[in-house]
Write a protein that holds these residues in place. Structure first.
Motif, PDB file in Angstrom:
ATOM      1  N   GLU A 139       0.838  -1.211   0.000  1.00 20.77           N
ATOM      2  CA  GLU A 139       0.000   0.000   0.000  1.00 20.77           C
ATOM      3  C   GLU A 139       0.863   1.248   0.000  1.00 20.77           C
ATOM      4  OE1 GLU A 139      -2.653  -0.093   3.345  1.00 20.77           O
ATOM      5  OE2 GLU A 139      -3.882  -1.688   2.486  1.00 20.77           O
ATOM      6  N   GLN A 141       3.909   1.401  -1.040  1.00 19.67           N
ATOM      7  CA  GLN A 141       4.553   1.511  -2.349  1.00 19.67           C
ATOM      8  C   GLN A 141       3.606   2.149  -3.355  1.00 19.67           C
ATOM      9  OE1 GLN A 141       5.713  -2.482  -3.372  1.00 19.67           O
ATOM     10  NE2 GLN A 141       7.713  -2.318  -2.366  1.00 19.67           N
ATOM     11  N   VAL A 142       2.363   1.685  -3.285  1.00 16.87           N
ATOM     12  CA  VAL A 142       1.366   2.251  -4.202  1.00 16.87           C
ATOM     13  C   VAL A 142       1.180   3.734  -3.903  1.00 16.87           C
ATOM     14  CG1 VAL A 142      -1.093   2.193  -4.797  1.00 16.87           C
ATOM     15  CG2 VAL A 142       0.210   0.067  -4.619  1.00 16.87           C
ATOM     16  N   GLU A 143       1.059   4.079  -2.595  1.00 16.33           N
ATOM     17  CA  GLU A 143       0.892   5.472  -2.198  1.00 16.33           C
ATOM     18  C   GLU A 143       2.095   6.295  -2.624  1.00 16.33           C
ATOM     19  OE1 GLU A 143      -0.031   6.138   1.948  1.00 16.33           O
ATOM     20  OE2 GLU A 143      -1.605   4.617   1.899  1.00 16.33           O
ATOM     21  N   ALA A 145       4.260   5.520  -4.950  1.00 16.76           N
ATOM     22  CA  ALA A 145       4.276   5.631  -6.413  1.00 16.76           C
ATOM     23  C   ALA A 145       3.263   6.681  -6.852  1.00 16.76           C
ATOM     24  CB  ALA A 145       3.960   4.288  -7.039  1.00 16.76           C
ATOM     25  N   GLN A 146       2.105   6.728  -6.236  1.00 21.49           N
ATOM     26  CA  GLN A 146       1.065   7.693  -6.570  1.00 21.49           C
ATOM     27  C   GLN A 146       1.547   9.099  -6.236  1.00 21.49           C
ATOM     28  OE1 GLN A 146      -2.533   6.639  -4.612  1.00 21.49           O
ATOM     29  NE2 GLN A 146      -3.789   7.261  -6.312  1.00 21.49           N
ATOM     30  N   MET A 147       2.178   9.244  -5.034  1.00 20.35           N
ATOM     31  CA  MET A 147       2.691  10.548  -4.646  1.00 20.35           C
ATOM     32  C   MET A 147       3.758  11.010  -5.632  1.00 20.35           C
ATOM     33  SD  MET A 147       2.882  10.352  -0.452  1.00 20.35           S
ATOM     34  CE  MET A 147       4.466  11.054  -0.410  1.00 20.35           C
ATOM     35  N   ARG A 149       4.069  10.071  -8.746  1.00 17.83           N
ATOM     36  CA  ARG A 149       3.395  10.412  -9.993  1.00 17.83           C
ATOM     37  C   ARG A 149       2.740  11.795  -9.894  1.00 17.83           C
ATOM     38  NH1 ARG A 149       0.262   5.782 -10.544  1.00 17.83           N
ATOM     39  NH2 ARG A 149       2.028   4.418 -10.808  1.00 17.83           N
ATOM     40  N   GLU A 150       2.076  12.010  -8.775  1.00 23.18           N
ATOM     41  CA  GLU A 150       1.422  13.302  -8.586  1.00 23.18           C
ATOM     42  C   GLU A 150       2.440  14.415  -8.585  1.00 23.18           C
ATOM     43  OE1 GLU A 150      -0.958  13.201  -5.022  1.00 23.18           O
ATOM     44  OE2 GLU A 150      -2.318  11.710  -5.855  1.00 23.18           O
ATOM     45  N   THR A 151       3.554  14.144  -7.847  1.00 27.27           N
ATOM     46  CA  THR A 151       4.601  15.157  -7.774  1.00 27.27           C
ATOM     47  C   THR A 151       5.192  15.370  -9.158  1.00 27.27           C
ATOM     48  OG1 THR A 151       5.117  14.447  -5.533  1.00 27.27           O
ATOM     49  CG2 THR A 151       6.749  15.774  -6.613  1.00 27.27           C
ATOM     50  N   ASP A 153       3.728  14.742 -11.979  1.00 27.34           N
ATOM     51  CA  ASP A 153       2.684  15.393 -12.795  1.00 27.34           C
ATOM     52  C   ASP A 153       2.655  16.882 -12.484  1.00 27.34           C
ATOM     53  OD1 ASP A 153       1.965  13.104 -14.117  1.00 27.34           O
ATOM     54  OD2 ASP A 153       0.235  12.650 -12.798  1.00 27.34           O
TER      55      ASP A 153
END
Length: 167
Positions: A139, A141-143, A145-147, A149-151, A153
């Protein structure tokens, strides 16, 4: 007839002498036979006395042997009973020890089963905890990775907008 009477008297005298000689010989023979028989009777009495003494000695020996046999038998019986009592006590002691050892084994088996159960429970708890940590890590890692990606982006957006601070 006178010569005939003299011959007859002479013949009678001769016959009396012969009879007397024969009687003396017979008496001597009978005396000798009596001495022989007396000696044999004396020997027989001596032999009988000796045999009686031997018989008494053997009878005494047999009686003594009977007494010894009875004593030995009684002693052996006493020893047998003593040994039997010892063996029965030893059997009883060994049976008691066996029962005690069985109880100890049962207690140890129960303790081993309890420890095995606790170990299995701990392993299960550890496996569950590990799975929870792995799940949490995934979770995170997913978070992350998402953070990222968001950063990224946002950084791309700012770069594209030109609003990137140069500080």
């Amino acid at each position: 007839m006178a010569p005939k009477k003299a011959d007859a008297a002479k013949a009678a005298k001769l016959a009396d002498k012969e009879n007397l000689a024969r009687a003396e010989t017979e008496i001597l023979s009978l005396q000798h036979l009596l001495e022989l028989r007396s000696h044999e009777a004396l020997e027989a009495r001596r032999s009988e006395r000796m045999w009686r003494e031997r018989m008494e000695a053997f009878s005494h020996a047999i009686e003594q042997q009977k007494e010894d046999t009875l004593d030995i038998t009684a002693d052996m019986m006493r020893q047998y009973k003593g040994m039997q009592e010892q063996l029965l006590k030893k059997v009883s002691d060994l049976e008691s020890e066996t029962q005690h050892l069985k109880k100890v084994i049962e207690e140890r088996d129960a303790e081993i089963a309890k420890l095995q159960h606790e170990k299995d429970a701990q392993k299960k708890a550890s496996d569950t905890e590990i799975l929870q940590y792995q799940h949490k890590m995934e979770e995170m890692q997913v978070e992350f990775a998402q953070m990222l990606r968001e950063t990224l982006d946002r950084m791309h957006e700012r770069l594209a907008n030109g609003t990137f601070n140069k500080s």
